[in-house]
Design an enzyme around this catalytic site. Sequence first.
Site, short mmCIF file in Angstrom:
data_model
loop_
_atom_site.label_atom_id
_atom_site.label_comp_id
_atom_site.label_asym_id
_atom_site.label_seq_id
_atom_site.Cartn_x
_atom_site.Cartn_y
_atom_site.Cartn_z
N HIS A 18 0.84 -1.21 0.00
CA HIS A 18 0.00 0.00 0.00
C HIS A 18 0.88 1.26 0.00
CE1 HIS A 18 -3.01 -2.63 2.45
NE2 HIS A 18 -3.46 -2.57 1.22
N LYS A 42 -18.03 -6.92 7.22
CA LYS A 42 -16.65 -7.41 7.27
C LYS A 42 -16.14 -7.49 8.70
CE LYS A 42 -13.52 -6.78 3.37
NZ LYS A 42 -12.68 -5.84 2.65
N ARG A 91 -1.94 -6.20 -8.30
CA ARG A 91 -0.83 -7.13 -8.03
C ARG A 91 -0.69 -8.21 -9.09
NH1 ARG A 91 -2.93 -8.11 -2.07
NH2 ARG A 91 -4.80 -7.70 -3.29
P1 ADP Z 1 -9.68 -4.17 0.19
O1 ADP Z 1 -10.41 -4.50 1.46
O2 ADP Z 1 -10.37 -3.19 -0.70
O3 ADP Z 1 -9.13 -5.36 -0.55
P2 ADP Z 1 -6.96 -3.60 0.91
O4 ADP Z 1 -6.63 -2.80 2.11
O5 ADP Z 1 -6.59 -5.04 0.91
O6 ADP Z 1 -8.46 -3.33 0.70
O7 ADP Z 1 -6.30 -2.94 -0.38
C1 ADP Z 1 -6.50 -1.62 -0.74
C2 ADP Z 1 -5.88 -1.35 -2.09
O8 ADP Z 1 -4.50 -1.65 -2.04
C3 ADP Z 1 -6.41 -2.18 -3.26
O9 ADP Z 1 -6.39 -1.38 -4.41
C4 ADP Z 1 -5.43 -3.28 -3.42
O10 ADP Z 1 -5.38 -3.76 -4.76
C5 ADP Z 1 -4.16 -2.55 -3.08
N1 ADP Z 1 -3.13 -3.44 -2.60
C6 ADP Z 1 -3.24 -4.41 -1.68
N2 ADP Z 1 -2.06 -5.03 -1.47
C7 ADP Z 1 -1.18 -4.44 -2.30
C8 ADP Z 1 0.19 -4.64 -2.60
N3 ADP Z 1 0.91 -5.62 -2.01
N4 ADP Z 1 0.76 -3.83 -3.50
C9 ADP Z 1 0.04 -2.87 -4.10
N5 ADP Z 1 -1.25 -2.64 -3.89
C10 ADP Z 1 -1.87 -3.41 -3.01
#
Ligand code: ADP
Length: 156
Positions: A18, A42, A91
């Site tokens: 992130h 959730k 990803r």
């Molecule tokens: P959600 O509950 O919407 O899946 P996340 O917190 O898991 O929320 O992810 C938020 C955003 O960050 C999404 O756009 C997801 O694709 C992106 N994301 C999650 N993990 C990674 C990563 N390792 N690298 C880049 N982006 C990521």
Amino acid sequence: MKRIAVFPGSFDPITKGHESVILRSLGLFDTIIVAVGKNAEKKYMFPLEQRIQWIKDVFKNYPAIQVDSYEGLTVEYCKSINAGFILRGLRNAADFEFESSISQMNRKMFPSIETVFMVTLPEYSALSSSIIRDIYRNRGDITPFIPHNVQLPDAK
Ligand code: ADP
């Protein structure tokens, strides 16, 4: 017009993946709002206030990055704060399949809001909050996967 982007997610917890996507997107937008979605359906591992505080700590030296939380549709939230862009990280092909459908539906609801995808750096493409939660639950070392100024309490 200011270019305001919303980066929505659960951030349960925030990961280096992130952090990397947000920092790499800084040049594209005037403001990036990291928006923690509240979904009653959730189950989260970490409390909302804690997740928000970690994100604030990570980006404390970046005035262009703000943190907020919201309930309901992401597009409605974007509209309410005048954001023209939704930022998402990609990803792999599974992310693409899922995210492209969401972005098409969002476009149907609000054509003026554009979704922008940032492809993850290869070193973070296997990283997810859910895998980190699993390692944490089993008392593994998660420090390589979360931003350096995020400190999780010891697992119970
Ligand atoms: P959600 O509950 O919407 O899946 P996340 O917190 O898991 O929320 O992810 C938020 C955003 O960050 C999404 O756009 C997801 O694709 C992106 N994301 C999650 N993990 C990674 C990563 N390792 N690298 C880049 N982006 C990521």
